[in-house]
Design a protein around this motif. Structure first.
Motif, short mmCIF file in Angstrom:
data_model
loop_
_atom_site.label_atom_id
_atom_site.label_comp_id
_atom_site.label_asym_id
_atom_site.label_seq_id
_atom_site.Cartn_x
_atom_site.Cartn_y
_atom_site.Cartn_z
N ASP A 269 0.54 -1.31 -0.41
CA ASP A 269 0.37 -0.16 -0.32
C ASP A 269 0.39 1.04 -0.02
O ASP A 269 0.60 2.43 -0.04
N GLU A 270 1.78 1.30 0.55
CA GLU A 270 3.16 2.35 0.45
C GLU A 270 3.42 2.54 -1.25
O GLU A 270 4.27 3.59 -1.09
N MET A 271 3.75 1.83 -1.79
CA MET A 271 4.13 2.60 -3.42
C MET A 271 2.44 2.79 -3.96
O MET A 271 1.59 2.24 -3.91
N ASN A 272 2.88 3.24 -5.40
CA ASN A 272 2.11 3.70 -5.88
C ASN A 272 2.88 4.04 -7.18
O ASN A 272 4.09 3.72 -7.53
N GLY A 273 1.94 3.99 -8.34
CA GLY A 273 2.37 3.86 -10.06
C GLY A 273 3.33 5.29 -10.04
O GLY A 273 4.21 4.82 -10.66
N VAL A 303 0.72 0.31 -14.11
CA VAL A 303 -0.10 1.06 -14.46
C VAL A 303 -0.63 1.01 -15.91
O VAL A 303 0.50 0.76 -17.14
N ARG A 304 -1.69 1.01 -16.62
CA ARG A 304 -2.26 0.83 -17.84
C ARG A 304 -1.78 2.30 -18.78
O ARG A 304 -2.16 3.30 -18.08
N ALA A 305 -1.56 2.37 -20.03
CA ALA A 305 -0.93 3.49 -20.54
C ALA A 305 -2.41 3.81 -20.91
O ALA A 305 -1.99 5.34 -21.34
N GLU A 306 -3.04 3.13 -21.09
CA GLU A 306 -3.75 3.82 -21.69
C GLU A 306 -5.60 3.27 -21.64
O GLU A 306 -5.72 1.75 -21.27
N ARG A 307 -6.37 3.37 -20.55
CA ARG A 307 -7.57 2.70 -20.07
C ARG A 307 -8.47 2.30 -21.39
O ARG A 307 -9.10 2.86 -22.45
N ASN A 343 -12.93 -6.10 -27.48
CA ASN A 343 -11.69 -7.20 -27.49
C ASN A 343 -11.28 -7.99 -28.31
O ASN A 343 -9.82 -8.25 -27.87
N ARG A 344 -11.03 -7.28 -29.53
CA ARG A 344 -10.93 -8.01 -30.74
C ARG A 344 -9.07 -7.48 -30.57
O ARG A 344 -8.33 -7.83 -31.41
N ILE A 345 -9.04 -6.26 -30.49
CA ILE A 345 -8.57 -5.13 -31.08
C ILE A 345 -7.92 -4.91 -29.62
O ILE A 345 -6.52 -3.79 -29.75
N LYS A 346 -8.16 -5.22 -28.62
CA LYS A 346 -7.71 -4.44 -27.10
C LYS A 346 -6.15 -4.88 -27.35
O LYS A 346 -5.29 -3.99 -26.43
N PRO A 347 -5.25 -6.07 -27.19
CA PRO A 347 -3.77 -6.34 -27.27
C PRO A 347 -2.75 -5.25 -27.47
O PRO A 347 -2.32 -5.08 -27.15
N GLN A 348 -3.25 -5.09 -28.84
CA GLN A 348 -3.00 -3.68 -29.02
C GLN A 348 -2.98 -2.68 -28.42
O GLN A 348 -1.91 -1.52 -28.50
N PHE A 349 -3.58 -2.33 -27.52
CA PHE A 349 -3.68 -0.85 -26.71
C PHE A 349 -3.47 -1.49 -25.39
O PHE A 349 -3.52 -0.65 -24.55
N ASN A 350 -4.08 -2.02 -25.00
CA ASN A 350 -3.67 -2.55 -23.40
C ASN A 350 -2.01 -2.83 -22.86
O ASN A 350 -2.05 -3.59 -22.84
N LYS A 351 -1.42 -1.71 -23.23
CA LYS A 351 0.25 -1.97 -23.18
C LYS A 351 -0.26 -1.29 -21.08
O LYS A 351 -1.13 -0.47 -21.09
N TYR A 352 1.02 -1.09 -20.75
CA TYR A 352 1.59 -1.05 -19.17
C TYR A 352 2.46 0.32 -19.61
O TYR A 352 3.06 0.65 -20.73
N TYR A 357 8.32 2.54 -21.32
CA TYR A 357 8.73 2.88 -21.26
C TYR A 357 10.51 1.92 -21.17
O TYR A 357 11.13 2.93 -22.04
N VAL A 358 10.81 0.91 -20.52
CA VAL A 358 11.47 0.15 -20.65
C VAL A 358 11.98 -0.61 -21.82
O VAL A 358 13.13 -0.47 -22.61
N LYS A 359 11.10 -0.71 -22.91
CA LYS A 359 11.13 -1.14 -24.43
C LYS A 359 11.92 0.21 -25.00
O LYS A 359 12.51 0.26 -25.38
#
Length: 463
Positions: A269-273, A303-307, A343-352, A357-359
């Motif tokens: 609980d002490e940490m956040n995004g 934390v999601r890059a986009e909802r 749901n079909r296109i979500k995988p390409q937008f459902n990123k962290y 950033y690491v990529k």
């Protein structure tokens, strides 16, 4: 006529009648606090030169309220703090919240042990095995059932036969994790492991002899390690520790240590995004290029890059989101149909956020399956650090414990880290084997509930 059964009040107010004491631990309300303050003002007016210590003793004797409470109330009054009743609501943890990650892994290991023996892991068998282990908690049948479900086990029933096996998606996640990390090792890429933990200022070794050769209750640590205590209860100060390491040891300059402020039972609980992202940005520059970072799926790591839309979104908002993504579909379309497109296109937008950033820094994030901390070598490093703290903690002061944290990390060098990684490689091989054993056991019941393809002839060096 007087009532002869009425209680006598002839001694009421008599100096021989002792003042009724406030029970130890019982809250006092705002009215009692105001009474203490009024008495304090009155006594000060009568005896301006009275010492605070004498005043506290006198008020405690007259009111029956403890001296510490009297002293605190007067101090709050002097500091102009508002008078208010304390919160009487106690935070009661559910049985699931009382079970730490190590215990969860130990319970999953109990299930897998049945499979290694080619036995069907039924709920009753698991219950007996867990409750007969003195190092684990005792569970009711229903509670253990719900805990197993939370650990991603599914209840598979085939006629008179039934078994608890891990869900297909978790098996596939773990299979891909093992395959990916095997590939990265073969490519010669350095693999970094990060995690968070905690240290209580009261941590110390128990005053009893233990045999270091005895198998740990978590069965996940080497002979010179101990698992430490379960999650903190929230009593006393503690430090939150964040770090990253590899076979070469902890990364110099990667340590983050700060004092816990929330007092929550769960140190997560002490940490956040935001705070985690700030830390990882500073750490990235300390790592070698083209490397792999292994982490778990804590909320602040994810934390999601986009909802992306869910079924709870308004239909209008789902349409707007699809239009922004350039999706063309036949109209009109109901909400279920819209979500099918999402749901079909979500995988390409459902990123962290972290992964992206690491990529961008030419590195890869590899995420552990849920409740698989035994596949992260840094957990063994934490155990070594905590053992060092417990063995050397004598002052129980925060600055001294922080110093012990740094010393414990420094003594956990490359040689130990290589042992940790080697131990985890064996755990990965064990997990790989168990998935094929599940197939055999379930096929013996007349149904194969999952299919895993691939080369099963891995050696330890492949991991």
């Amino acid at each position: 006529m007087s009532d002869t059964n009425a209680p006598s009040t002839s001694n009421a107010g008599s100096p021989l009648t002792p003042v009724k004491k406030n029970p130890c631990g019982k809250f006092i309300g705002s009215r009692q606090k105001q009474m203490i303050i009024n008495l304090y003002k009155s006594k000060i007016a009568e005896q301006p030169s009275i010492k605070v210590k004498e005043m506290v003793k006198l008020l405690s004797k007259n009111t029956g309220i403890g001296q510490k409470t009297i002293q605190t109330t007067i101090a709050d009054y002097k500091n102009s703090k508002p008078i208010q009743s304390p919160s009487k609501q106690k935070i009661r943890l559910t049985f699931k919240e009382k079970v730490d990650d190590f215990e969860r892994n130990a319970i999953r290991k109990k299930v897998n042990d049945f499979l290694f023996r080619r036995q069907v892991p039924t709920l009753d068998k698991i219950l007996i095995s867990v409750n007969s282990d003195p190092t684990l908690n005792t569970y009711k049948r229903t509670n253990l059932y719900h805990l197993l479900r939370e650990l991603n086990f599914t209840y598979s029933k085939r006629g008179r036969n039934s078994a608890f096996i891990e869900r297909d998606d978790i098996v596939l996640w773990r299979t891909k994790f093992i395959q990916d990390i095997r590939k990265y090792r073969q490519e010669g890429r350095t693999i970094y492991y990060l995690d968070e933990t905690w240290a209580n200022i009261g941590d110390c070794m128990e005053k009893n002899w233990v045999d270091n050769i005895v198998e740990s209750r978590r069965d996940a640590f080497l002979s010179d390690l101990s698992t430490g205590a379960p999650n903190p209860t929230g009593k006393g100060k503690r430090l939150i520790i964040v770090h990253i390491g590899s076979e070469e040891g902890f990364v110099n300059g990667g340590l983050l240590v700060f004092e816990s402020k929330k007092g929550s039972a769960d140190y997560h609980d002490e940490m956040n995004g935001d705070s985690f992202f700030d830390w990882i940005k500073g750490v990235i520059s300390l790592l070698k290029d083209n490397r792999v970072i292994v982490m778990d799926n804590a909320p602040y790591h994810s934390v999601r890059a986009e909802r992306c839309p869910t079924i709870t979104w308004k239909k209008t908002d789902i349409k707007i989101w699809l239009e922004q993504k350039g999706e063309v579909y036949e109209k009109p379309l109901n909400k279920v149909g819209l979500m099918n497109i999402v749901n079909r296109i979500k995988p390409q937008f459902n990123k962290y956020v972290i992964d992206e950033y690491v990529k961008s820094k030419n590195m890869v994030v590899l995420r552990l399956p849920p409740y698989h901390c035994e596949l992260n070598p840094i957990e063994l490093a934490w155990s070594s650090v905590k053992r060092y703290i417990k063995m050397n903690n004598s002052t129980f002061k925060l600055p001294d414990v922080k110093k012990l944290v740094i010393e414990g990390i420094n003594q956990c060098g490359p040689e130990k880290w290589k042992n940790f990684v080697s131990h985890v490689i064996n755990e990965k091989k064990r997990f790989w084997d168990i998935d094929f054993i599940v197939e055999e056991v379930m096929e013996s019941l007349g149904n194969c509930v999952m299919t895993i393809t691939g080369d099963t002839s891995y050696s330890d060096s492949d991991y």
